[in-house]
Design an enzyme around this catalytic site. Structure first.
Site: not given
Lengths: 82, 486
Positions: B327-329, B486
């Site tokens: 989800w962060h990248g 993000f």
């Protein structure tokens, strides 16, 4: 099985799994009313209820309950009529 | 336009006057002014994706109404899938498309095939991970009958684009937030005071601690191969603090700004570094994301895997945290970060202690030795994963780990690296110590500076001024918020 019998037995399961003898359930009880009733314990409760009553819930049923009353209705609907 | 900038102060001052003193008698107009402010704030950073934000809001608004109206389960399912495909598809395209392509190329090249699919020049819309999770939870909650659809488009659009939280959260659920938009808001002095205090505490953490840690951390991670292991360890420690102070500082500011305009935004941090184990840590770190993932990823998975006992639970947790990582990248470092955290739960699952909630040093001033060691252990576990989180590539992370394990780990760390001076590093360490002391004594409160219990007005204001002076003295090169990317 009568509805209040189901509620009593479900309460006993809650007391055992959540290790809390003070729990009192009624139809309007929600997870917010019971300490330690969170998503992780919820799965343990479901498994214990399924085992105790020898029933099987669907994933949709488990996620649709908004309170204990709806959970009890689900259990009752799966038990054979007395 | 970041919160700690002059332009935001101007923007917010104008908005505040309009919101509370001009349009405050008419809720619809007040919400409309809020919505316009949200779009100005968003467009100020990058106007190009305003159309995507509005389009996404429009689609999900109508989907919500039709999901509620639909009586045929098949039709309802199709509508829910449209919402899910739009949200997940948008994320997949903007955030992960190039990652998938380059990973495919790498995999095929590894197998000897010269595949070279072209990547695209894609710019990621600001806050896409945050507002998409809002629309997804709206659709999923409507489908499960957990809430009613709103029929006021301004309310829904303002919920999605709410400017205090659009850049980096907290991720508010529609069920708790939309009712706040639908009822009349009255300016409350006490709420506003809390808001201002929380903003001040957020600014302190961001400007005094995070931004000052950043210069040491950047030097350390950019030159890790030429530094002794003890300095690398200090760099990893500073990065852990930087990330916490930056993100929790941002969250404090977002929550404080929302409070100033009459909204209660969901809590995002609950002093995570006082956790006794990794499960407790994740109940207290980025809480709005972890609770979202718990409801929509972990719970369905753990229900599906419930017949497999502890193995099923471990699998659900590892998948959940791997998704949390990505989800962060779009980088394998984030995947590994999430996977490592998932694996950290395995000993707790085996021991059956994952869900034991014990408050550290409850009603005591000082933690016991066991509690202190548990906190330290949890901190070290987190710090080790943040090396991967901070690294550009997995290879770099492993080189950092490799360099960390050397006899120089027991040497005195080099504090003056490049343009960072020893005295500054010592000052930062003193501020970090101070932050933790304050947070320890305030751990039952919502934020560190919640000092309304102090009867002396003089003492309270002395503390505010001390924080303001520290901010003014230690203001360094302004860094953007880490989670804004993000």
């Amino acid at each position: 099985m009568e509805r209040n019998q189901i509620l009593d037995q479900t309460t006993a399961i809650f007391k055992d799994i959540l290790d809390n003898e003070t729990i009192v359930l009624n139809d309007t009880t929600t997870a917010e009313d019971v300490e330690d009733w969170d998503s992780l314990n919820h799965i343990q409760l479901v498994v214990a209820i399924e085992k105790h009553f020898k029933i099987r819930f669907t994933s949709m049923e488990i996620q649709s309950w908004k309170n204990v009353g709806e959970m009890i209705d689900s259990i009752k609907s799966k038990l054979p009529e007395a | 336009m970041i919160f700690n900038s002059f332009e935001f102060v101007c923007f917010f001052s104008i908005f505040f006057i309009l919101y509370w003193f001009v349009v405050n008698r008419n809720l619809k107009l007040q919400n409309l002014v809020l919505l316009v402010a949200c779009y100005i704030f968003y467009a100020w950073v990058d106007w190009r994706f305003l159309a995507y934000l509005i389009g996404s809001s429009l689609l999900n608004y109508y989907l919500g109404i039709y999901i509620e109206k639909s009586t045929k389960p098949g039709v309802r399912k199709v509508l829910v899938y449209i919402g899910l495909i739009q949200g997940v598809g948008g994320l997949a395209y903007f955030k992960y498309f190039n990652f998938f392509i380059s990973s495919f190329n790498d995999a095929f090249n590894f197998l000897g095939s010269g595949l070279n699919l072209q990547t695209l020049h894609i710019i990621i819309p600001l806050g896409i991970s945050f507002f998409t999770f809002k629309t997804l939870s709206y659709i999923l909650d409507l489908d499960k009958g957990k809430m009613k659809a709103t029929h006021d488009w301004v309310v829904f659009f303002a919920y999605v684009a709410f400017f205090p939280t659009i850049v980096a959260g907290p991720i508010d659920r529609a069920k708790g937030f939309i009712p706040q938009l639908e009822k009349k808001r009255v300016f409350d002095n006490e709420d506003a005071t809390h808001g201002l205090r929380q903003i001040l505490w957020g600014l302190f953490k961001k400007i005094v601690i995070a931004d000052n840690c950043a210069s040491f951390v950047n030097q350390c991670f950019n030159n890790y191969h030429s530094l002794p292991a003890s300095t690398l360890l200090l760099g990893a420690f500073f990065y852990t603090i930087e990330l916490y102070a930056d993100f929790s500082g941002y969250s404090d500011m977002a929550i404080g700004i929302a409070r100033l305009i009459g909204f209660h935004v969901t809590k995002n941090f609950n002093f995570p570094f006082f956790s006794q184990n990794i499960a407790e840590y994740w109940r207290k770190w980025h809480m709005s994301l972890t609770s979202w993932l718990t409801d929509y990823v972990f719970t369905p998975l753990s229900i599906a895997f419930r017949d497999y006992g502890k193995l099923g639970l471990a699998l659900a947790i590892i998948i959940n945290f791997t998704i949390c990582g990505i989800w962060h990248g779009a980088n394998w470092t984030y995947v590994l970060f999430g996977f490592m955290h998932g694996c950290y739960f395995i000993p707790l699952i085996i021991a059956g202690t994952m869900n034991k909630k014990k408050k550290a040093a409850a009603n005591k001033t000082v933690p016991s030795l066991k509690e202190a060691l548990n906190m330290l252990g949890t901190f070290i576990l987190v710090m080790l994963t943040l090396v991967v989180f901070r690294a550009d590539t997995i290879k770099q992370a492993f080189q950092f780990y490799h360099d960390l394990v050397s006899p120089s780990l027991f040497s005195v760390p080099v504090l003056s690296i490049f343009d960072t001076h020893k005295s500054k590093v010592l000052a930062i360490l003193a501020f970090i110590f101070m932050m933790f002391i304050i947070e320890w004594f305030q751990r039952e409160k919502d934020y560190g500076l919640q000092i309304d219990f102090l009867k002396s007005r003089f003492l309270r204001w002395s503390i505010y001024y001390a924080a303001i002076i520290a901010i003014m003295l230690f203001i360094s090169k302004q860094e953007t918020f880490i989670y804004a990317k993000f």
